[in-house]
Design a protein around this motif. Structure first.
Motif, PDB file in Angstrom:
ATOM      1  N   GLY A  93      -1.288  -4.648 -11.939  1.00 29.10           N
ATOM      2  CA  GLY A  93      -2.686  -4.987 -11.687  1.00 29.10           C
ATOM      3  C   GLY A  93      -3.516  -3.747 -11.424  1.00 29.10           C
ATOM      4  N   ALA A  94      -2.999  -2.852 -10.552  1.00 27.73           N
ATOM      5  CA  ALA A  94      -3.710  -1.601 -10.275  1.00 27.73           C
ATOM      6  C   ALA A  94      -3.803  -0.740 -11.531  1.00 27.73           C
ATOM      7  N   PHE A  97      -6.569  -2.139 -13.771  1.00 29.59           N
ATOM      8  CA  PHE A  97      -7.907  -1.875 -13.243  1.00 29.59           C
ATOM      9  C   PHE A  97      -8.283  -0.404 -13.408  1.00 29.59           C
ATOM     10  N   GLY A 101     -10.487   1.518 -16.359  1.00 29.68           N
ATOM     11  CA  GLY A 101     -11.662   2.299 -15.988  1.00 29.68           C
ATOM     12  C   GLY A 101     -11.623   3.702 -16.558  1.00 29.68           C
ATOM     13  N   VAL A 144     -11.599   0.424  -6.405  1.00 26.75           N
ATOM     14  CA  VAL A 144     -10.556  -0.594  -6.279  1.00 26.75           C
ATOM     15  C   VAL A 144     -10.255  -0.868  -4.808  1.00 26.75           C
ATOM     16  N   TYR A 148     -10.846  -4.336  -2.843  1.00 28.98           N
ATOM     17  CA  TYR A 148      -9.742  -5.033  -2.170  1.00 28.98           C
ATOM     18  C   TYR A 148     -10.096  -5.340  -0.717  1.00 28.98           C
TER      19      TYR A 148
END
Length: 304
Positions: A93-94, A97, A101, A144, A148
């Motif tokens: 997921g990280a 993201f 980017g 991010v 979060y």
């Protein structure tokens, strides 16, 4: 196109390290810098396959998945399969993201760098990957992390009520607790955090005579039986300051065990004291305890 192995290695090592930190933060895993560095260097060493075409099998889905598992095992160790799946989901997921980017920044800034088999590389005569790392990656990481934290804060209204269980001698007291992040009450001597409960939840547990003295604010050892004195040995007096800046004493108990149950986790804070407050804590009766936020420290986490 010419690729410099040192730039490719350093760039991907820093990216892997940051992704592992993001993964550990999201999954609330204990993090050790040495293990994170070792895992990120091993992840960056994966880029060596890029320079050997016969090793192209290393860029298959299965190979990448196994290498990701190896990095997570080195960084956080092995607990169980479910935890490993959570770590994998957070890592990918990280990556999606932040990697997405970076890919967008690459095209937006028209940099002479590209992603080959999931590895950031740079062309001859330019250093765009370095600029991308120095400027773009920290900005995306900040975005991010801020997102979060905002998401976690927005969920606070859903998880602010927890189930509190307190064991003392052979008794167990259960009630609903409210997580008060502003609660900073500690025992000044032991620095033990103090969770406050309504005195009424102890009606069926604390001996009646001692209960009456606690309500009066100052138990008297001279008027206690042996059974009541056993309870008195667990009592502590916690000084605190009221809203009007007046200093008072809060009667607290030293329990055997305290457990806090959220929707998905269990915490068992060590050394926590339980303050006893006459009256009600919630006007609507929705909770009977104000839980100290230190109960949710990572070292107190039991299961999820």
């Amino acid at each position: 196109m010419v690729m410099y192995a040192d730039i490719v290695f350093v760039t991907n090592a820093v990216i892997d390290y940051t992704l592992l930190v993001a993964t550990g933060t999201v999954c609330r895993q204990p993090m050790h810098r040495g293990r994170l560095l070792l895992a990120s260097f091993i992840g960056a060493a994966y880029t060596v396959f890029l320079f050997f075409p016969p090793l192209s099998f290393a860029f298959t889905f299965i190979a990448k998945w196994l290498f990701s598992c190896l990095m997570l095992f080195i960084a956080f160790g092995w607990t169980n399969a479910w935890t490993m799946l959570r770590l994998l989901a957070a890592l990918y997921g990280a990556s999606f993201f932040i990697g997405g980017g970076l890919f967008a920044l690459h095209y937006y800034m028209e940099q002479q760098s590209e992603i080959v088999n999931g590895i950031v590389v740079t062309h001859t005569g330019r250093q765009p990957a370095l600029w991308l790392l120095v400027l773009g990656f920290p900005a995306l990481w900040w975005g991010v992390r801020s997102g979060y934290r905002a998401l976690k804060a927005s969920r606070q209204t859903d998880v602010q009520h927890v189930r509190l269980e307190i064991e003392l001698f052979t008794h167990t007291v259960a009630c609903t607790g409210f997580i008060d992040t502003g609660n900073r009450l500690h025992d000044p001597l032991s620095r033990a955090p103090v969770t406050i409960t309504e005195l009424a939840v102890w009606n069926e547990v604390i001996p009646e005579a001692l209960m009456a003295q606690i309500e009066a604010g100052m138990p008297d050892t001279g008027q206690l039986s042996d059974e009541e004195y056993r309870w008195f040995e667990r009592i502590r007096f916690i000084p605190y300051r009221t809203v009007s800046s007046e200093t008072s004493l809060l009667v607290a108990l030293r329990p055997d065990t305290v457990r806090v149950y959220t929707e998905s986790d269990i915490y068992q804070p060590e050394g926590m004291l339980i303050g006893l407050r006459p009256g009600t804590l919630s006007s609507g009766g929705t909770y009977q305890a104000i839980v100290h936020p230190q109960a949710f420290a990572g070292e107190h986490h039991l299961a999820s």
